[in-house]
Design a protein around this motif. Structure first.
Motif, PDB file in Angstrom:
ATOM      1  N   ARG A 194      36.846  13.605  -9.039  1.00  0.00           N
ATOM      2  CA  ARG A 194      36.825  13.005 -10.333  1.00  0.00           C
ATOM      3  C   ARG A 194      35.407  12.645 -10.866  1.00  0.00           C
ATOM      4  N   SER A 195      34.422  12.817  -9.992  1.00  0.00           N
ATOM      5  CA  SER A 195      33.105  12.196 -10.209  1.00  0.00           C
ATOM      6  C   SER A 195      32.182  13.519 -10.002  1.00  0.00           C
ATOM      7  N   ILE A 196      32.314  14.373  -9.320  1.00  0.00           N
ATOM      8  CA  ILE A 196      31.450  15.272  -9.015  1.00  0.00           C
ATOM      9  C   ILE A 196      31.842  16.894  -9.399  1.00  0.00           C
ATOM     10  N   ASP A 197      31.032  17.424 -10.122  1.00  0.00           N
ATOM     11  CA  ASP A 197      31.184  18.906 -10.606  1.00  0.00           C
ATOM     12  C   ASP A 197      31.985  19.701  -9.664  1.00  0.00           C
ATOM     13  N   PRO A 198      33.295  20.249 -10.104  1.00  0.00           N
ATOM     14  CA  PRO A 198      33.869  21.061  -9.335  1.00  0.00           C
ATOM     15  C   PRO A 198      33.048  22.258  -8.413  1.00  0.00           C
ATOM     16  N   LEU A 199      32.158  22.578  -9.100  1.00  0.00           N
ATOM     17  CA  LEU A 199      31.336  23.969  -8.439  1.00  0.00           C
ATOM     18  C   LEU A 199      29.957  23.150  -7.520  1.00  0.00           C
ATOM     19  N   ASP A 200      30.060  21.936  -7.430  1.00  0.00           N
ATOM     20  CA  ASP A 200      28.899  21.503  -6.566  1.00  0.00           C
ATOM     21  C   ASP A 200      29.607  20.791  -5.427  1.00  0.00           C
TER      22      ASP A 200
ATOM     23  N   THR B 190      23.302  14.587  -6.338  1.00  0.00           N
ATOM     24  CA  THR B 190      24.804  14.251  -6.083  1.00  0.00           C
ATOM     25  C   THR B 190      25.082  13.240  -4.761  1.00  0.00           C
TER      26      THR B 190
END
Length: 389
Positions: A222-228, A263
């Motif tokens: 929920r806190s990190i870009d799904p592509l990262d 990140t």
């Protein structure tokens, strides 16, 4: 690359790798391994510096022609794992084994040293051989070797990892990030212990810690870009002494891995916020110890292009673009200072029982991979030197 010279060295590679496999040494304790490497290099007439960053060694091979300096690195340490293989070269040291291929890396770089010693008359510039201790254990050996000047005057650096998830005959790498950063954390939840039948008189550290485990899983989701790509793993939870005692203290330990420094910092910040906030919500307190480990291994894009271009000339291997992988490597420190490329060399072969994952007690490699690894290091170095002649 003169392939026949390298092929002739292959039996010696196998012999040396098996010697090292029989006699593994843990991180920061590679005394006998270092002495073995030094003896080989000195016999070849290589300029050798010992005790660099611990038990590390640096060898220099100067060519007859002017040119650049290219560094090639191998790590030497083993792991605290008992060798369960049944073979004539199994570890003779109980509880210690080469379960990650570093014995093969060392044997490979020794063969590369022999190759370039035979080719001095045609060598442009200088080859610097880095035999590094303690890759497996933070803070690792790379940083301390760099502090002692191992990269001074180096123009490019290359390294390989024998990799059983890839079939022998295939090599892989990636432009930019290849391997993740790795951080470790320990969270102590302090509650108030008491009788298991009187929970209202206590602050249950185990309950608070259990809630925190679930909260920490929300960082990636929920806190990190799904592509990262990123991972937050809780590897252990320790609390309590008996079934009818509410624990006064509970400890969580885990690891965080990702590829971007922003990140990485965000994960660290969220772990602190969630630990302190969740503990407070249960009336407890959280104490966090967070250790920043190896940074992400990030290849120079031009040097990756070189890898992809020249690799197929190495005994006809197949070159692939690797996906990002979550294991970490302190080769990352070299790449922060000098352009270079870290490359995965397929060492997997089920027909030779070389299909176990790294760090497994029955880990082994298809030793043919060492021939490809040596050829790749030589070809990368020669290509760089020719380009900058």
């Amino acid at each position: 690359m003169e392939q026949e010279i390298l092929r002739a060295l292959f039996p010696l590679m196998v012999e040396r790798r098996r010697h090292l496999h029989r006699h593994p040494e843990l991180s920061f304790k590679e005394k006998a391994t270092s002495a073995f490497v030094a003896e080989v290099l000195q016999r070849l007439g290589v300029e050798v510096s010992t005790n660099v960053g611990g038990f590390g060694l640096v060898g220099n091979i100067r060519g007859s022609l002017p040119g650049k300096t290219v560094a090639l690195r191998a790590d030497m340490d083993a792991l605290p794992i008992h060798d369960e293989k049944i073979c004539e070269y199994a570890s003779q040291t109980p509880g210690v084994m080469h379960a990650c291929g570093h014995d093969g890396h060392t044997a490979t770089l020794l063969a590369v040293a022999e190759y370039f010693c035979k080719m001095k008359d045609q060598l442009r510039g200088q080859i610097r051989l880095i035999f590094q201790p303690a890759e497996e254990t933070y803070p690792g050996g790379a940083a301390s070797m760099i502090e002692q000047g191992v990269l001074d005057g180096v123009d490019a650096i290359y390294g390989v990892h024998l990799w059983t998830p890839i079939t022998v005959g295939t090599v892989a790498s990636a432009p930019g990030p290849l391997m993740a950063s790795t951080d470790e954390f320990f969270i102590d939840i302090q509650g108030r212990g008491g009788h298991g039948g009187m929970p209202h008189k206590t602050i249950d550290s185990v309950v608070a810690a259990s809630a925190l485990v679930m909260q920490l899983q929300s960082i990636v989701s929920r806190s990190i870009d799904p592509l990262d790509p990123a991972v937050v793993t809780i590897g252990s939870i320790q609390g309590g002494t008996a079934q009818n005692v509410i624990a006064d203290r509970c400890r969580l330990s885990g690891t965080a891995r990702c590829f971007r420094e922003d990140t990485r910092e965000m994960i660290r910040s969220r772990i602190y916020d969630l630990a302190e906030g969740t503990a407070k919500g249960y009336g407890a307190e959280a104490s966090i110890t967070y250790m920043m480990g190896y940074p992400s291994t990030i290849n120079d894009e031009h040097e990756f292009d070189r890898f992809f271009r020249v690799a197929p000339s190495v005994f006809g291997v197949k070159a692939e673009i690797s996906p990002k992988i979550m294991p970490a490597e302190d080769f990352s420190y070299y790449l922060q200072r000098v352009p270079g490329c870290f490359m995965l060399v397929g060492a997997g072969n089920s027909e030779k029982s070389a299909d176990r994952p790294h760090h497994h007690p029955k880990f082994d490699i298809d030793e043919d991979a060492m021939l490809y690894a040596a050829g790749l290091l030589i070809t990368m170095a020669e290509s760089y030197m020719e380009e900058h002649a």
